[in-house]
Design an enzyme around this catalytic site. Structure first.
Site, PDB file in Angstrom:
ATOM      1  N   TYR A 120     -87.280 -32.154  44.829  1.00 31.56           N
ATOM      2  CA  TYR A 120     -87.380 -33.119  43.734  1.00 31.56           C
ATOM      3  C   TYR A 120     -88.527 -32.727  42.807  1.00 31.56           C
ATOM      4  O   TYR A 120     -88.370 -32.660  41.578  1.00 31.56           O
ATOM      5  CB  TYR A 120     -87.608 -34.517  44.311  1.00 31.56           C
ATOM      6  CG  TYR A 120     -87.931 -35.588  43.306  1.00 31.56           C
ATOM      7  CD1 TYR A 120     -86.923 -36.370  42.751  1.00 31.56           C
ATOM      8  CD2 TYR A 120     -89.252 -35.862  42.942  1.00 31.56           C
ATOM      9  CE1 TYR A 120     -87.215 -37.371  41.842  1.00 31.56           C
ATOM     10  CE2 TYR A 120     -89.555 -36.862  42.034  1.00 31.56           C
ATOM     11  CZ  TYR A 120     -88.539 -37.617  41.484  1.00 31.56           C
ATOM     12  OH  TYR A 120     -88.833 -38.606  40.578  1.00 31.56           O
ATOM     13  N   GLU A 147     -95.412 -36.174  41.762  1.00 31.02           N
ATOM     14  CA  GLU A 147     -94.977 -35.299  42.856  1.00 31.02           C
ATOM     15  C   GLU A 147     -95.139 -33.825  42.474  1.00 31.02           C
ATOM     16  O   GLU A 147     -95.247 -32.957  43.343  1.00 31.02           O
ATOM     17  CB  GLU A 147     -93.517 -35.580  43.199  1.00 31.02           C
ATOM     18  CG  GLU A 147     -93.273 -36.906  43.899  1.00 31.02           C
ATOM     19  CD  GLU A 147     -93.537 -36.851  45.399  1.00 31.02           C
ATOM     20  OE1 GLU A 147     -93.433 -35.755  45.973  1.00 31.02           O
ATOM     21  OE2 GLU A 147     -93.849 -37.894  45.979  1.00 31.02           O
ATOM     22  N   SER A 176     -93.282 -36.419  37.038  1.00 27.74           N
ATOM     23  CA  SER A 176     -93.702 -37.142  38.246  1.00 27.74           C
ATOM     24  C   SER A 176     -94.984 -36.565  38.820  1.00 27.74           C
ATOM     25  O   SER A 176     -95.207 -35.343  38.786  1.00 27.74           O
ATOM     26  CB  SER A 176     -92.590 -37.060  39.300  1.00 27.74           C
ATOM     27  OG  SER A 176     -93.042 -37.494  40.565  1.00 27.74           O
TER      28      SER A 176
END
Length: 329
Positions: free
Chosen positions: A148, A126, A124
């Protein structure tokens, strides 16, 4: 020979589009679904009758080993993760086990069974987190800012280590925000599309929003599923940044969605400071040039087409009574 593909997270948005793509390419598609996730199979719609479901606890080493041994897949797509990033703060350890644990257990199962399975890990954007370089590419350092993202980074490196140490065909796609009509309403893109459709039909009056200046690199989930598949078709397993390379603000998002149904968003949007997020100062935007060069991949659906598709789908759902309008806060 018919190829078998295993998918974890098959009931999510990406699982749907990936299953659709693989079925169209003649694959046998098997979803590894935990018992408590069985009710979510309805999200697959008509695809639920075309894929096979193998019920298994993703936290159970022996059960996953048995699944890999019995099914002997040519490809594994590990998409298992909490669907909504902010929720990871509520259960950091559970998030780590679901994301990193599942990846590790699957990679170990492939190694122990001795298969030449090709493994895709869903990484990701992120992971880049608190970036100081834009756009980001495969060499950009990871600086995760939430549980996460940290779990995704751990799973990412676990995958790399299995490739380097054991010679497994393991790769990852570092995916930026990708949306579709299948997104849940807590995601800002779907919140906006549902509100635009609800207001157009006279079912609601306003939409509450936070920071309209926050920017994201938004693409269509179906395009990103294509990129996942392409990564497992090349000769060498590598990491790929997958995104559009274009930043759009939340204001662009709202404007485009409302314009698609002939509305002026300024008449309906109400700013709510309680909805402001602390992490909106950073800008995540992809440099997908490696994917274009090595995979021949480019996004096919534009930002405007994506929003129009989402709003149109929500209009149809609301008119048929399939969903309820966005509730007024």
């Amino acid at each position: 020979m018919t190829k078998t593909a295993l998918i974890t997270g098959i009931t999510g948005q990406d699982g749907y589009y990936l299953s659709h793509l693989l079925l169209n390419r003649g694959y046998r598609v098997v979803g590894l679904v935990p018992p408590h996730r069985q009710p979510n199979l309805t999200k697959l719609g008509t695809l639920a009758n075309q894929v096979e479901i193998f019920t298994v606890d993703l936290r159970d080493n022996a059960a996953l080993l048995t699944a890999v041994e019995q099914l002997r897949p040519q490809e594994i797509y590990n998409l298992a993760a909490p669907s909504f990033v902010p929720d990871s703060w509520n259960d950091p350890l559970g998030t780590l086990d679901l994301i990193t644990g599942t990846a590790t257990r699957l990679l170990e199962a492939v190694r122990k069974v001795g298969l030449s399975t090709r493994f895709y890990q869903a990484s990701s954007s992120e992971m880049f987190g608190d970036v100081f370089i834009s756009p980001q590419d495969e060499e950009t350092p990871f600086r995760p800012k939430n549980p996460y993202a940290a779990a995704k980074m751990h799973a990412h490196w676990t995958m790399v280590h299995h490739r380097q140490r054991y010679g497994l065909f393991a790769c990852s796609g570092i995916l930026y925000n990708h949306e579709s009509p299948l997104r849940a309403p807590q995601f800002v893109t779907r919140k906006v599309s549902l509100a635009a459709a609800s207001i157009k039909l006279g079912l609601t009056d306003t939409l509450e929003m936070g920071n309209l200046d926050a920017k994201r690199d938004w693409g269509f989930a179906g395009d990103y599923a294509e990129a996942m598949w392409l990564m497992l078709q090349v000769d060498e397993p590598e990491e790929y940044v997958i995104g559009t390379g274009k930043l759009h603000s939340v204001r662009d998002l709202v404007t485009t969605a409302f314009e698609s149904v002939g509305l002026d968003w300024t008449q309906y949007v109400v700013l709510n400071t309680n909805l402001l997020r602390q992490d909106e100062h950073f800008q995540l935007v992809a440099n997908p040039s490696k994917a274009k060069r090595n995979l021949g991949w480019e996004p096919q659906v534009s930002f405007e087409e994506l929003l129009e598709k989402m709003v149109k789908t929500d209009l149809e759902r609301l008119q048929s009574g399939a969903i309820a309008p966005l509730p007024q806060v």
